[in-house]
Design an enzyme around this catalytic site. Structure first.
Site, PDB file in Angstrom:
ATOM      1  N   LYS A 137       0.842  -1.201   0.000  1.00  0.00           N
ATOM      2  CA  LYS A 137       0.000   0.000   0.000  1.00  0.00           C
ATOM      3  C   LYS A 137       0.874   1.246   0.000  1.00  0.00           C
ATOM      4  O   LYS A 137       1.917   1.276   0.674  1.00  0.00           O
ATOM      5  CB  LYS A 137      -0.891   0.019   1.235  1.00  0.00           C
ATOM      6  CG  LYS A 137      -1.868   1.186   1.244  1.00  0.00           C
ATOM      7  CD  LYS A 137      -2.436   1.469   2.610  1.00  0.00           C
ATOM      8  CE  LYS A 137      -1.622   2.556   3.301  1.00  0.00           C
ATOM      9  NZ  LYS A 137      -2.280   3.045   4.534  1.00  0.00           N
ATOM     10  N   GLU A 178      -3.542   4.308  -3.078  1.00  0.00           N
ATOM     11  CA  GLU A 178      -4.376   5.073  -2.137  1.00  0.00           C
ATOM     12  C   GLU A 178      -4.195   6.582  -2.291  1.00  0.00           C
ATOM     13  O   GLU A 178      -3.270   7.160  -1.705  1.00  0.00           O
ATOM     14  CB  GLU A 178      -4.061   4.680  -0.681  1.00  0.00           C
ATOM     15  CG  GLU A 178      -4.932   5.458   0.313  1.00  0.00           C
ATOM     16  CD  GLU A 178      -4.646   5.139   1.778  1.00  0.00           C
ATOM     17  OE1 GLU A 178      -3.674   4.436   2.072  1.00  0.00           O
ATOM     18  OE2 GLU A 178      -5.415   5.623   2.627  1.00  0.00           O
ATOM     19  N   LYS A 220      -7.768   2.377  -3.386  1.00  0.00           N
ATOM     20  CA  LYS A 220      -8.242   2.694  -2.034  1.00  0.00           C
ATOM     21  C   LYS A 220      -8.496   4.191  -1.941  1.00  0.00           C
ATOM     22  O   LYS A 220      -7.628   4.970  -1.550  1.00  0.00           O
ATOM     23  CB  LYS A 220      -7.181   2.250  -1.010  1.00  0.00           C
ATOM     24  CG  LYS A 220      -7.504   2.649   0.428  1.00  0.00           C
ATOM     25  CD  LYS A 220      -6.614   1.943   1.425  1.00  0.00           C
ATOM     26  CE  LYS A 220      -6.889   2.438   2.827  1.00  0.00           C
ATOM     27  NZ  LYS A 220      -6.335   1.573   3.858  1.00  0.00           N
ATOM     28  N   SER A 289     -11.249  -0.925   3.257  1.00  0.00           N
ATOM     29  CA  SER A 289      -9.882  -1.113   3.735  1.00  0.00           C
ATOM     30  C   SER A 289      -9.729  -0.151   4.906  1.00  0.00           C
ATOM     31  O   SER A 289      -8.947   0.788   4.870  1.00  0.00           O
ATOM     32  CB  SER A 289      -8.877  -0.799   2.623  1.00  0.00           C
ATOM     33  OG  SER A 289      -7.554  -0.861   3.132  1.00  0.00           O
ATOM     34  N   GLY A 291      -9.102   1.453   8.618  1.00  0.00           N
ATOM     35  CA  GLY A 291      -8.218   1.410   9.769  1.00  0.00           C
ATOM     36  C   GLY A 291      -9.031   1.743  11.004  1.00  0.00           C
ATOM     37  O   GLY A 291      -9.529   0.868  11.713  1.00  0.00           O
ATOM     38  N   ARG A 292      -9.250   3.051  11.198  1.00  0.00           N
ATOM     39  CA  ARG A 292      -9.972   3.508  12.388  1.00  0.00           C
ATOM     40  C   ARG A 292     -11.377   2.926  12.498  1.00  0.00           C
ATOM     41  O   ARG A 292     -11.808   2.527  13.577  1.00  0.00           O
ATOM     42  CB  ARG A 292     -10.035   5.051  12.399  1.00  0.00           C
ATOM     43  CG  ARG A 292      -8.752   5.691  12.846  1.00  0.00           C
ATOM     44  CD  ARG A 292      -8.695   7.147  12.462  1.00  0.00           C
ATOM     45  NE  ARG A 292      -8.489   7.334  11.028  1.00  0.00           N
ATOM     46  CZ  ARG A 292      -8.416   8.505  10.432  1.00  0.00           C
ATOM     47  NH1 ARG A 292      -8.556   9.600  11.136  1.00  0.00           N
ATOM     48  NH2 ARG A 292      -8.199   8.582   9.144  1.00  0.00           N
TER      49      ARG A 292
HETATM   50  P1  13P Z   1      -8.466   4.925   7.968  1.00  0.00           P
HETATM   51  O1  13P Z   1      -9.542   3.950   7.546  1.00  0.00           O
HETATM   52  O2  13P Z   1      -8.355   5.071   9.441  1.00  0.00           O
HETATM   53  O3  13P Z   1      -8.527   6.208   7.202  1.00  0.00           O
HETATM   54  O4  13P Z   1      -7.095   4.235   7.589  1.00  0.00           O
HETATM   55  C1  13P Z   1      -6.924   3.664   6.372  1.00  0.00           C
HETATM   56  C2  13P Z   1      -5.528   3.819   5.929  1.00  0.00           C
HETATM   57  O5  13P Z   1      -4.858   2.855   5.647  1.00  0.00           O
HETATM   58  C3  13P Z   1      -4.977   5.191   5.813  1.00  0.00           C
HETATM   59  O6  13P Z   1      -3.761   5.152   5.153  1.00  0.00           O
END
Ligand code: 13P
Length: 338
Positions: A137, A178, A220, A289, A291-292
């Protein structure tokens, strides 16, 4: 095995019409911020413990097909001595690696940014592959302002993403591309649509120039939403704007679009993804995809305490399952209470 076959197999393992990707690749600075939010100090041991907890969640493989790791995690082991990438791989979750080295100001384009890390990328990828990574990524970041992103910001960032993706494919590693358009600010959803469209148009032009094979990458992007300081838009509106902009700019050859959550709340990110899939007008898989939006409840439930590991895993599994339902267009808000 030729790199083409290798790439095809990885795409097939990642994209199956119902699962998504867990982004657990926070850099040292970012994970320190996340830990700080629950009052936990970011030590190597706690990062190892937390990430092995995530990866050993029983049943996660039913909802998650890939996990993005940070470089440090690739080399860590669980309590039983199993390397963390292997912990994911044995359950059928493909390990991936964040390969960019963070961002800084883009000279000549006040307010825009650029990401570092192309030098030596092929050599680094060879090492990551040995440690089990099969996809990568790279994130470019675009703030929205009255004059941002600039034309230079659009072209320079697109060029970086394309060069990264070309190196990955040459090395047999599937690139996740991304381009993150930040939610920060009080802009309208129309302005977000305008910027995201300009970004995606430029990114796909650059990918074409660099001979990147669209069938062998994942995109992404951000969703098209109003700025974080503006009132939230309903999921139906986010879905319509996002899909309209994607259809205008992203070729149907791309197998999957896995959105980032970018500051949307966990329930908001799930509801928006569900609305997108409910429209049933996309030529690509529309998945996550996050994260938070996947980790926030798990992180809170854990609170840095070993005895809360099982509660954290339950919280992660719940969000993963609900987002899997959103990929199918079968999520309902009432399931949050179940
Ligand atoms: P978030 O979903 O928290 O934005 O993180 C995804 C991510 O990989 C950011 O680089």
């Amino acid at each position: 095995m030729s790199t083409g076959t290798e790439l095809q197999e990885t795409v097939a393992d990642l994209v199956d019409g119902s699962r998504g990707v867990l982004a657990a690749d926070e850099s040292s600075g970012t994970i320190a911020k996340r830990f700080d939010s629950i009052g936990v100090e970011s030590t190597e041991e706690l990062r190892r413990f937390y990430r092995s907890l995530l990866l050993s969640t029983e049943g996660l493989e039913n909802y998650v097909s890939g996990v993005i790791l940070f470089e440090e995690t690739l080399g860590q082991r669980d309590d039983a001595g199993v390397p963390l990438p292997q912990l994911a791989a044995v359950r059928g979750i493909v390990p991936g690696i964040k390969v960019d080295k963070g961002k800084g100001p883009l000279p000549g384009a006040l307010g825009d940014m650029i990401t570092y890390g192309l030098d030596g990328l092929a050599e680094r990828l060879a090492g990551y592959k040995e440690q089990g990574a099969r996809f990568a990524k790279w994130r470019e970041v675009y703030p929205i302002g009255p004059c941002n992103p600039t034309r230079l910001g659009l072209t320079a960032n697109a060029e970086m993403l394309a060069r990264y993706a070309a190196v990955c494919q040459a090395c047999g590693v599937v690139p996740i591309v991304e381009p993150e358009v930040l939610m920060d600010g009080d802009h309208s959803i129309e302005r977000s649509a305008e910027v995201n469209e300009a970004v995606w148009r430029e990114v796909f032009a650059a990918l074409g120039r660099h001979g990147v094979v669209l069938e062998l990458l994942l995109l992404k992007p951000s969703m098209v939403t109003p700025g974080g300081d503006s009132p939230r838009a309903p999921p139906q509106q986010v879905a319509e704007y996002t899909l309209r902009s994607l259809r205008r700019t992203v070729p149907a050859a791309v197998p999957s679009i896995n959105f980032l959550s970018g500051g949307q709340g966990p329930e908001e990110a799930t509801a928006n993804l569900n609305a997108l899939n409910s429209l049933r007008q996309a030529p690509w898989q529309l998945s996550f995809s996050y994260g938070r939006a996947l980790q926030e409840p798990a992180l809170k439930a854990w609170g840095g305490k070993r005895q809360h590991a099982a509660a954290a895993q339950r919280a992660l599994l719940k969000r993963a399952r609900l987002n899997h339902l959103a990929v199918l267009g079968e999520y309902q808000q009432t399931l949050e209470q179940a």
